[in-house]
Design a protein around this motif. Sequence first.
Motif, PDB file in Angstrom:
ATOM      1  N   SER A   1       0.810  -1.227   0.000  1.00  0.00           N
ATOM      2  CA  SER A   1       0.000   0.000   0.000  1.00  0.00           C
ATOM      3  C   SER A   1       0.836   1.266   0.000  1.00  0.00           C
ATOM      4  O   SER A   1       1.987   1.284   0.436  1.00  0.00           O
ATOM      5  N   HIS A   2       0.229   2.331  -0.480  1.00  0.00           N
ATOM      6  CA  HIS A   2       0.882   3.649  -0.494  1.00  0.00           C
ATOM      7  C   HIS A   2       1.209   4.074   0.928  1.00  0.00           C
ATOM      8  O   HIS A   2       2.311   4.570   1.205  1.00  0.00           O
ATOM      9  N   ILE A   3       0.273   3.873   1.864  1.00  0.00           N
ATOM     10  CA  ILE A   3       0.496   4.285   3.258  1.00  0.00           C
ATOM     11  C   ILE A   3       1.740   3.593   3.821  1.00  0.00           C
ATOM     12  O   ILE A   3       2.546   4.209   4.523  1.00  0.00           O
TER      13      ILE A   3
ATOM     14  N   GLY B   1      -8.516   6.418  -1.127  1.00  0.00           N
ATOM     15  CA  GLY B   1      -9.167   6.460  -2.440  1.00  0.00           C
ATOM     16  C   GLY B   1      -8.524   7.482  -3.356  1.00  0.00           C
ATOM     17  O   GLY B   1      -9.230   8.207  -4.063  1.00  0.00           O
ATOM     18  N   ALA B   2      -7.199   7.520  -3.353  1.00  0.00           N
ATOM     19  CA  ALA B   2      -6.496   8.450  -4.256  1.00  0.00           C
ATOM     20  C   ALA B   2      -7.093   8.323  -5.665  1.00  0.00           C
ATOM     21  O   ALA B   2      -7.306   9.313  -6.348  1.00  0.00           O
ATOM     22  N   ARG B   3      -7.375   7.069  -6.071  1.00  0.00           N
ATOM     23  CA  ARG B   3      -7.983   6.828  -7.387  1.00  0.00           C
ATOM     24  C   ARG B   3      -9.375   6.215  -7.259  1.00  0.00           C
ATOM     25  O   ARG B   3      -9.781   5.389  -8.088  1.00  0.00           O
TER      26      ARG B   3
ATOM     27  N   VAL C   1      -9.348  11.240  -1.030  1.00  0.00           N
ATOM     28  CA  VAL C   1      -9.374  11.214  -2.499  1.00  0.00           C
ATOM     29  C   VAL C   1      -8.415  12.283  -3.031  1.00  0.00           C
ATOM     30  O   VAL C   1      -8.237  13.329  -2.415  1.00  0.00           O
ATOM     31  N   CYS C   2      -7.806  11.966  -4.172  1.00  0.00           N
ATOM     32  CA  CYS C   2      -6.825  12.869  -4.765  1.00  0.00           C
ATOM     33  C   CYS C   2      -7.464  13.629  -5.931  1.00  0.00           C
ATOM     34  O   CYS C   2      -8.175  13.042  -6.740  1.00  0.00           O
ATOM     35  N   LEU C   3      -7.205  14.917  -5.986  1.00  0.00           N
ATOM     36  CA  LEU C   3      -7.752  15.739  -7.075  1.00  0.00           C
ATOM     37  C   LEU C   3      -6.711  15.986  -8.160  1.00  0.00           C
ATOM     38  O   LEU C   3      -7.040  16.478  -9.240  1.00  0.00           O
ATOM     39  N   SER C   4      -5.454  15.659  -7.879  1.00  0.00           N
ATOM     40  CA  SER C   4      -4.365  16.043  -8.782  1.00  0.00           C
ATOM     41  C   SER C   4      -3.813  14.881  -9.588  1.00  0.00           C
ATOM     42  O   SER C   4      -2.779  14.998 -10.221  1.00  0.00           O
ATOM     43  N   LYS C   5      -4.507  13.740  -9.573  1.00  0.00           N
ATOM     44  CA  LYS C   5      -4.055  12.630 -10.427  1.00  0.00           C
ATOM     45  C   LYS C   5      -4.914  12.632 -11.687  1.00  0.00           C
ATOM     46  O   LYS C   5      -4.885  13.593 -12.429  1.00  0.00           O
ATOM     47  N   GLY C   6      -5.697  11.574 -11.878  1.00  0.00           N
ATOM     48  CA  GLY C   6      -6.489  11.493 -13.100  1.00  0.00           C
ATOM     49  C   GLY C   6      -7.432  12.667 -13.298  1.00  0.00           C
ATOM     50  O   GLY C   6      -7.810  12.986 -14.429  1.00  0.00           O
TER      51      GLY C   6
ATOM     52  N   VAL D   1      -7.872   0.227   3.429  1.00  0.00           N
ATOM     53  CA  VAL D   1      -7.852  -0.375   2.087  1.00  0.00           C
ATOM     54  C   VAL D   1      -7.418   0.701   1.095  1.00  0.00           C
ATOM     55  O   VAL D   1      -7.488   1.894   1.403  1.00  0.00           O
ATOM     56  N   GLU D   2      -6.984   0.275  -0.070  1.00  0.00           N
ATOM     57  CA  GLU D   2      -6.567   1.219  -1.126  1.00  0.00           C
ATOM     58  C   GLU D   2      -7.305   0.845  -2.415  1.00  0.00           C
ATOM     59  O   GLU D   2      -7.108  -0.248  -2.937  1.00  0.00           O
ATOM     60  N   ASN D   3      -8.168   1.744  -2.868  1.00  0.00           N
ATOM     61  CA  ASN D   3      -9.018   1.447  -4.032  1.00  0.00           C
ATOM     62  C   ASN D   3      -9.030   2.642  -4.985  1.00  0.00           C
ATOM     63  O   ASN D   3      -9.520   3.699  -4.608  1.00  0.00           O
TER      64      ASN D   3
ATOM     65  N   TYR E   1       5.010   4.540   0.550  1.00  0.00           N
ATOM     66  CA  TYR E   1       5.328   5.768  -0.188  1.00  0.00           C
ATOM     67  C   TYR E   1       4.973   7.034   0.586  1.00  0.00           C
ATOM     68  O   TYR E   1       4.761   8.079  -0.014  1.00  0.00           O
ATOM     69  N   GLU E   2       4.850   6.943   1.893  1.00  0.00           N
ATOM     70  CA  GLU E   2       4.529   8.154   2.648  1.00  0.00           C
ATOM     71  C   GLU E   2       5.638   8.457   3.657  1.00  0.00           C
ATOM     72  O   GLU E   2       5.390   8.979   4.748  1.00  0.00           O
ATOM     73  N   SER E   3       6.867   8.106   3.262  1.00  0.00           N
ATOM     74  CA  SER E   3       8.082   8.517   3.985  1.00  0.00           C
ATOM     75  C   SER E   3       8.123   8.052   5.437  1.00  0.00           C
ATOM     76  O   SER E   3       8.748   8.708   6.268  1.00  0.00           O
TER      77      SER E   3
HETATM   78  C1  LIG Z   1      -0.576   9.206  -5.077  1.00  0.00           C
HETATM   79  C2  LIG Z   1      -1.174   8.427  -3.987  1.00  0.00           C
HETATM   80  C3  LIG Z   1      -1.306   8.985  -2.694  1.00  0.00           C
HETATM   81  C4  LIG Z   1      -0.701  10.320  -2.313  1.00  0.00           C
HETATM   82  O1  LIG Z   1      -1.112  11.364  -3.092  1.00  0.00           O
HETATM   83  P1  LIG Z   1      -0.242  12.715  -3.170  1.00  0.00           P
HETATM   84  O2  LIG Z   1      -1.285  13.722  -3.507  1.00  0.00           O
HETATM   85  O3  LIG Z   1       0.758  12.489  -4.241  1.00  0.00           O
HETATM   86  O4  LIG Z   1       0.373  12.962  -1.844  1.00  0.00           O
HETATM   87  C5  LIG Z   1      -1.943   8.235  -1.742  1.00  0.00           C
HETATM   88  N1  LIG Z   1      -2.422   7.016  -2.013  1.00  0.00           N
HETATM   89  C6  LIG Z   1      -2.310   6.443  -3.231  1.00  0.00           C
HETATM   90  C7  LIG Z   1      -2.887   5.098  -3.466  1.00  0.00           C
HETATM   91  C8  LIG Z   1      -1.673   7.127  -4.257  1.00  0.00           C
HETATM   92  O5  LIG Z   1      -1.543   6.552  -5.453  1.00  0.00           O
END
Ligand SMILES: *Cc1c(COP(=O)(O)O)cnc(C)c1O
Length: 334
Positions: free
Chosen positions: A82-84, A170-172, A196-201, A135-137, A87-89
């Motif tokens: 998972s991202h958590i 729910g980034a995506r 949720v992320c606004l800066s991806k897709g 969860v990551e979805n 990829y979250e340092s």
């Molecule tokens: C990109 C991502 C994040 C973090 O989003 P940032 O806006 O880049 O910090 C968190 N979770 C998932 C699953 C991601 O893909």
Amino acid sequence: MIDLRSDTVTRPTPAMRRAIAESLVGDDVYQEDPTINQLESEGAALLGKEAALFTPTCTMANQLALRASTRPGDAIIVESGSHIANYESGAPAMLSGLTLIRVPGDRGILDPAAALAAAARPDDVHFAPSALIAVENTANLGGGALYPADTLSAIADGAAAMGLWSHCDGARLWNAASATGRSEAALVDGYASVSVCLSKGLGAPAGALLAGPRDFIKTARRFRKMLGGGMRQAGILAAGGLYALSHHRARLADDHARAARLAEALTAQGWDVQTPETNMVYITLDAPAALVAGAQAQGVRFSAVGRDRVRLVTHLNISDADITETIAILGALR
Ligand SMILES: *Cc1c(COP(=O)(O)O)cnc(C)c1O
């Protein structure tokens, strides 16, 4: 250059830039930015939660969720890839004093029985008490994989029965909603909180939302300030996200269709391709770095992931012609 590294590379469209230029703003630490207030209320409604909080990034949204729902010394259950967790340092340990219990899933999808068994810690002084399951979805490292509906509800219901917080990264989530035809709110039904992320897709220049119960969001707002995330006239940023919510969700289906077409063509060329469920195409191979370098020299960029995979992500700035060219370039490198 055709840039398939990530859906984070998207740039705001001319219409989004106009919405940004015309946005009304105020001081958001006083909660007086009308554009942020509108984004938070529309976001909360869309996600079926009481309240939402605008954050600079989805990483901060995730970390605020952990901080506001746990106590230092607690343990949380996350999927191994998972991202958590990756990829979250290391933020859960640093910011919230949490121990991660990593449970391997299938394509990033947690098995409910395994996740709940990992969470069932004996009431014994030797153990960090479980506080949360995430969860990551869609699941990024899983290949943009989708959680089945019954898996989602089994985890949320199981967590609730054990008195644990449940969070959906729910980034995506937008891609999951597009691919399954289920609403974002339905996908996180039963989950206490969602980011949720606004800066991806969706293509906004920056920003994310954390949504959940009103008192939890109030706590998260205080921690956001503590981390230096209390921004002032940030309606300038929120305007991009607000525009994207109404104009860029429907088009995610195009990204998914392009990923499917790319995967099919690459499979026909003999590459070992994981069938995409959303906007990510993963190829398994021996020397990912060499392929990345070779393709970049021909004008197409994508990322190596780990020792044996590359990832190609379709998004707002990738056209049908870009896919055709990518197929030709990878065919020549095969
Ligand atoms: C990109 C991502 C994040 C973090 O989003 P940032 O806006 O880049 O910090 C968190 N979770 C998932 C699953 C991601 O893909």
